[in-house]
Design a protein around this motif. Sequence first.
Motif: not given
Length: 453
Positions: A75-79, A148-154, A157-161, A183-190
């Motif tokens: 799960v990852l924001p499209t951008p 597939l086995t997932c990697e933590d893309g979120a 993304y948080v680190e880059a922003i 998709a913003a659930t675990h990225t925007a607020v932190p």
Amino acid sequence: MSRIWFGTDGVRGPAGEGPLAAPFLRRLGRALGEQAGAESLVLLARDTRESGPAIAASLAAGLSASGARPLDLGVLPTPGLPLAMRARGAALGVVVSASHNPWRDNGVKVFGAGGHKLDDASEQALEARVDELGGVADDGHSEPDPTLTCEDGAAEYVEAISARFADLDLAGMDLAVDCAHGAATHTAVPVLRALGARVSALAIEPDGRNINADCGSTHLASVASAVVAGGHELGLAFDGDADRVLLVDAAGRACTGDAMLGLLGPWMASRGRLPDATVVATVMSNLGLERLLASHGLSLLRTPVGDRYVSAAMRRGGYGLGGEDSGHLLFGASEDHPGDGLFTALYVLTALLGTGCTVGDAIDAVPAVPQRLLNVQVAARPPLERLPAVTARVADLEAEHGADLRIVLRYSGTENLARVMVEGTEGQVVDRVTDELAALWVEQIEAAGRPAR
């Protein structure tokens, strides 16, 4: 040649049906893998819809069959996907999302070299290859595709922003933030909290079926009520895949993409960040934005509807800012950042702090020009050039009213809908012209479909 399955923003429709069923998806994955090349890395990501993992798995099965190397970022924001593509040197990327649509729908957005959405010709070539492989026909494959086995893309993304906006100090800013159960659930607020903002988080409990349900950027009433009731300074509302954002001011009024472009254009120009003093937007942006920009000596370049057309125009001209009224903004030139709701929100907050303006000021700055959009059900979608009575009437109206009237006629990319957009200085004229053109368009489509006597 027109496209069959790709619409304004990729493939979209009910999950599990037609081009969103496993047979088509496996063929699409194979066609994408052939395009990428053997051993090429192809990244996948998705929003929070319950159909997402199965769709990603079917795409991955096709990719693997062609010799490509699929990698699922979860799960990852499209951008976040284009950013990950650039960081990892991926040949292609695919986001499984239907953006702001309800949970029963899903979609496939494809990103090519450099993390840019495909152009029309590339989509047509993909469709032709998928059609050769069997299109939507059943392929006799009855077993579910392995996930597939997932990697933590979120996390990446948080680190880059966070790194890009490390100097932004939001201490003391009080926000209500609606993540649309998406998709913003675990990225925007932190990210916002790490920058010092006080955040009241809304719609952050995705269950696979509540994405965009009475929340997010297409349902602003939720965040507007929270802002007013909680006495917050402003509110942010993302859509399901977090590539767009809308704001509300302290009174709960909506700050649309046009208002954000109206704020950012002059501010970026004053800092030398707006090449050729030009902002790029679609034909749907309000005339009020064009007039506001002109008052600052800036130009508005219009494109067809769809962020990928805005993006393409920005890359061709080297422009620095563009977007849509929906809140999907893009930043080019030195930023070269894909449409990203969180990036846009942080950029707008930077401008507000830099100018001393409020969100309410940004809303009020764009003069209100009456605009009406009418969607009409039609039996078919013949090209407008085959309906000369319609195009002739549009030409007559534009000649009669000049710069005081603007007309846009287009079809939906996925449904049999004719969309009539009219705006002008007089509301009564706008209503009359909208109704007249809608009736004429339907009449001419029906006439074109009747057999000649």
